[in-house]
Design a protein around this motif. Structure first.
Motif: not given
Length: 510
Positions: A145-150, A293-297, A301-306
């Motif tokens: 199972e996976a969880k959404v990070i952002g 994608a690199k910046k968005i991802l 990972k850092k904030y949970g949103s863009v």
């Protein structure tokens, strides 16, 4: 003999130190960006794949396939249908011409790409949006199972995480180096098949297809119900970023979120959509560039949103026809239609009527040239913009600002309070943007942002994104214009003219 023993001992000690150092970093990598984790992984695990110019894709496919996963999602049967299926984006671009949206499926599937050994996986937002449960099937057939990070609807990207270790990884490449005509592979799980690899070439870069903007204009069921209760329209604006890599590698439903890789086996894009009249591959696939994608991802990972930066302008692409209508000589660049009062552009002195020619020295021809560049940046960063003003070029430095600088125009719904005539249309509308009018070569228009099943527009198969230009022969630019024009029909016969992706149409009804 003693010398050989010393060499062996030195090699052993060096190898042990390298492994120990790697394990130390691996144990504490939460503070590293995804790119830094990748650099660490591939420095210790060099890949053995073919050169970028190779015609034989065996090694590239073998290196990538184990790190492309099958994602299965489940939804509540009574859930909101908007965005709940991984195929929604594809259906929007299939050219269905206003066919009714079906209820959300109980289950659907897509693809994803493993980026780190500890289980960070990139996929499309539309693959996991509104999912109650996300199950990832790994290459060794394990189900986790996976969880959404952002997730971000503006770029259709999502980052999910599974609790696993020592997973195979796809190396992120550099999408700026991708060339038209270059060989690429699409890897994913189309049509619920097992891992499938297809080959093609890059057909175009910086391609905008309008699909994310159309999806954002459609109000959610919750928003519409809230509007019906309170009469308060939601604040919505199109902030989508589209700068797709176009490929003729076969992409089908289920490929969403899968890998587009070069012949080196490096990830250059995330497959997101297809252009099709049939629902299956017709030779046009679109992938999100990995550099965007690199910046968005990493933000996920850092904030949970863009954390997105904005220039603070609205603009339209220039060509010969648009330049003629604006009575200007420039036929390339982005014409500044408006400047946000609190934005970075206003602070830098950019004015309405300026023409953006270059961004950080790179020539600008279309909106993706600007949007992708800015999409990789954060609030507070600076960008150098070269303008043409009154025929003379000048350069300004713009400090990007965050969401607080962006005005939020409201989506206007066709209200039942205005009377039965407009209610009979069964649609929601918003003023057409200057760019949309320029695209279709019209001077007036309101865009259809939603269609109610069983109502007049639905009966005529009027799709979202259709631009109504006249009602009973009168130009319309707002819902009020429509309300005023509808009662002027002759003998109760209403005539509506508009334009869409399939051309200009006129339809009449009583």
């Amino acid at each position: 003999m003693k010398r050989i023993a010393l060499i062996f001992l030195a090699a052993f000690v060096g190898g042990a130190a390298a492994i120990g150092g790697y394990k130390m970093f691996e144990a504490d990598n939460n503070g590293l960006s995804l790119a830094e984790q990748q650099n660490l992984h591939f420095a210790s695990n060099p890949t053995n794949i073919s050169s970028a110019g190779a015609v034989d894709f065996v090694q590239a496919a073998a290196g990538v396939s184990p790190a492309v996963v099958h994602i299965k999602t489940t939804f509540a049967s009574s859930g909101n249908s908007r965005g709940s299926s991984p195929m929604d984006m594809m259906e929007e671009f299939f050219g269905g011409g206003g066919s009714r949206r079906q209820r959300a499926p109980r289950a659907a599937s897509g693809s994803g790409v493993i980026l780190t050994p500890d289980g960070y996986i990139v996929t499309n937002n539309h693959v996991v949006d509104n999912a109650e449960k996300i199950q990832v099937i790994l290459s060794d057939r394990r189900k986790v199972e996976a969880k959404v990070i952002g997730r971000d609807a503006n770029t259709d990207l999502a980052l999910i995480k599974v609790d696993a270790t020592n997973l195979p990884v796809v190396k992120m490449g550099n999408s700026d180096n991708v060339q038209v005509g270059e060989w690429v592979l699409a890897v994913g799980f189309p049509l619920d098949l097992q891992t499938t690899v297809t080959a093609g070439i890059v057909s175009a870069k910086s391609r905008s297809i309008g699909i994310l903007g159309r999806e954002q204009q459609q109000p959610t069921q919750e928003e519409y119900e809230e509007y019906q209760r309170t009469g308060k329209a939601p604040s919505r604006t199109n902030q989508s970023i589209e700068s797709y890599i176009q490929t003729d590698a076969a992409i089908n439903p289920g490929n969403s979120g899968g890998a587009l890789v070069n012949a080196n086996g490096e990830l250059i894009g995330i497959n997101a959509a297809i252009a099709s009249q049939t629902g299956t591959n017709e030779g046009y696939g679109f992938a999100i560039p990995v550099n965007l994608a690199k910046k968005i991802l990493d933000d996920f990972k850092k904030y949970g949103s863009v954390k997105r930066g904005y220039v603070g302008v609205t603009f339209q692409e220039l060509n010969a026809d648009v330049a003629e209508s604006l009575k200007i000589e420039d036929i390339t660049g982005l014409y500044v239609s408006d400047v946000m009062p609190n934005g970075g552009a206003a602070a830098a002195g950019i004015r309405k009527g300026d023409i953006i020619k270059r961004v950080d020295g790179k020539e600008v021809f279309a909106s993706p040239d600007l949007q992708e560049k800015i999409g990789r940046m954060s609030p507070g960063e600076k960008v150098q913009i070269t303008l043409s003003r009154a025929g003379k070029e000048q350069q300004v430095s713009v400090t990007l600002k965050g969401d607080e600088s962006i005005e939020k125009p409201k989506t206007i719904f066709a209200s039942k309070a205005t009377g039965t005539t407009i209610d009979k249309l069964g649609a929601s509308f918003a003023p057409a943007s200057p760019a949309l009018k320029a695209k279709y070569g019209v001077k007036s228009g309101v865009v259809v942002t939603g269609v109610e099943p069983g109502q007049q527009f639905d009966d005529f198969n009027v799709p979202k994104g259709f631009v109504v230009t006249t009602v009973n022969g009168k130009a319309v630019n707002t819902v009020k214009d429509m309300e005023a024009a509808l009662p002027t029909s002759n003998n109760g016969l209403t005539t509506i003219t508009g334009v869409g992706a399939n051309g200009t149409f006129t339809f009449k009804f009583r």
